[in-house]
Design an enzyme around this catalytic site. Structure first.
Site, PDB file in Angstrom:
ATOM      1  N   GLU A  30      -0.674  -0.395  -1.309  1.00 11.77           N
ATOM      2  CA  GLU A  30      -1.242  -0.127  -2.655  1.00 11.77           C
ATOM      3  C   GLU A  30      -0.922   1.311  -3.034  1.00 11.77           C
ATOM      4  OE1 GLU A  30      -5.528  -1.045  -3.480  1.00 11.77           O
ATOM      5  OE2 GLU A  30      -5.400   0.767  -4.709  1.00 11.77           O
ATOM      6  N   HIS A 199      -5.578  -5.007  -9.045  1.00 12.63           N
ATOM      7  CA  HIS A 199      -5.968  -3.617  -8.780  1.00 12.63           C
ATOM      8  C   HIS A 199      -7.087  -3.202  -9.735  1.00 12.63           C
ATOM      9  CE1 HIS A 199      -5.712   0.770  -8.915  1.00 12.63           C
ATOM     10  NE2 HIS A 199      -5.192   0.688  -7.707  1.00 12.63           N
ATOM     11  N   ASP A 325      -3.255   4.057  -0.727  1.00 16.05           N
ATOM     12  CA  ASP A 325      -3.659   4.358  -2.103  1.00 16.05           C
ATOM     13  C   ASP A 325      -3.160   5.739  -2.535  1.00 16.05           C
ATOM     14  OD1 ASP A 325      -4.672   3.635  -4.550  1.00 16.05           O
ATOM     15  OD2 ASP A 325      -6.778   3.727  -3.984  1.00 16.05           O
TER      16      ASP A 325
END
Ligand code: MN
Length: 367
Positions: A30, A199, A325
């Protein structure tokens, strides 16, 4: 008064390196980027008094204009699809990053502009992946405002640009994907066997106020509430009965839904039997069964062993994938803590590498 720093677990794990010498490659799933073009449009929205999205204003007036070190780092790093990002990956031992257009992507923009921007972002990302095929993979950005365009772009992303899934930054101007008008997107993703990464986005204006007034609208809590609600709506409105082979990937260890599985099943059954809501009809399986059949979760922003082990336990070890992230979350020690998970090397290879290779259809790595 300054806020107390969080306490971090001690770790004996070595500084991470790339190349797989620990017995596995690390694939971060991600990882965010932004085009300069879309950032400029977002900053333009901040200047438009008619643009009525308090969550977007809260988030992007911070990352777009704040002068503190962290938002500056984020804004700069989002736009780096080259050496700076690769150096950050090297330092954290990340072999491959699965890159996606950062939230909210094209979703707050006017339909025609949104389509141009999603296409442009996909073209730029495809070039970056072509320059660094052994380090970067991509997800296709869409503009759900136009579901037919989005379905075509998902196909272009997979078949022409070499992408490995789709990124959707939760709601689109307050609308959720359980609305059948969006289902061409699910039809395309299922037909192409390509996963959708759902997301977070900031909650829409009719949902955000009590969180916003307490400063809880962002990553601390509001993202999970909004995106967890979105995923739950997909389940309870029957999307996964209509699309039983649809694959959804969700960050932040499933936006809290795994922790709620018992209560979701119990109360979903009770609510359906009560006939209380027109919107809650019987579905084929219990909510937890869709979470275990159609959903994979990643550890973005949740580098916490008890929660990761819990998700592996209740969802299954093939359902939990590593994510960092970046650049919102960039703490090399988080990799060391996850290297320290109470797992065998084979299980860590599944967690860091092979689950991602399987779900996203990546080329198999060598470690
Ligand atoms: Mn993220």
């Amino acid at each position: 008064m300054t806020a107390p720093e969080p306490t971090f677990p001690p770790t004996q794990a070595p500084q991470p390196t790339t190349g797989g010498r620990q017995g596995y490659l690390r694939i971060a799933t991600e990882e965010a980027f932004a085009t300069p073009e879309i950032l400029k449009l977002w900053l333009g929205l901040l200047d438009d008094p008619t643009f009525d999205d308090p969550g977007f204003r809260s988030l992007w007036s911070f990352y777009g204009t704040a002068t503190a070190e962290r938002p500056r780092f984020v804004l700069q790093s989002l736009q780096d699809l080259g050496e700076g990002r690769l150096a950050a990956m090297d330092k954290a031992g990340i072999d491959r990053a699965i890159l996606s257009l950062t939230s909210p992507g094209a979703q707050p923009l006017r339909k025609d502009i949104a389509k141009q921007q999603a296409t442009l972002a996909n073209d730029q990302l495809a070039q970056a992946c072509k320059r660094h095929p052994d380090r970067f993979s991509g997800l296709t950005a869409v503009a759900p405002q136009d579901p037919e365009y989005s379905a075509r772009e998902i196909e272009r992303g997979k078949n022409e640009l070499g992408f490995h899934g789709v990124i959707i930054n939760s709601h689109t101007q307050g609308e959720y994907l359980d609305d059948p008008k969006f289902w061409p997107i699910f039809e395309a993703a299922q037909a192409l066997d390509t996963p959708i990464y759902l997301h977070p986005n900031t909650a829409p204006k009719n949902f955000i106020q009590p969180m916003l007034e307490a400063g809880l609208d962002g990553a601390i809590w509001g993202f999970a509430v909004e995106t967890g609600t979105h995923l739950l709506r997909l389940i309870t409105k029957g999307v996964f009965d209509r699309f039983p082979r649809l694959k959804m990937v969700v960050g932040h260890l499933g936006e809290a839904l795994p922790f709620w599985m018992y209560r979701l099943d119990y109360m979903h059954g009770a609510t359906v039997r009560s006939g209380r809501y027109e919107a809650m009809k019987p579905i084929e399986c219990r909510p937890s069964e869709y979470l275990k059949r159609n959903v994979w979760v990643t550890t973005s922003g949740m580098a916490w062993a008890p929660a990761i082990m819990f998700c592996r336990d209740v969802l299954g070890p093939d359902r939990v994938l590593y994510a960092m992230d970046y650049p919102y979350e960039y703490l090399v020690d988080e990799v060391r803590w996850q290297d320290d998970l109470p797992l065998t090397t084979a299980e860590k290879k599944q967690f860091y590498q092979t689950n991602a290779e399987t779900v996203f259809g990546l080329p198999k790595g060598d470690a």
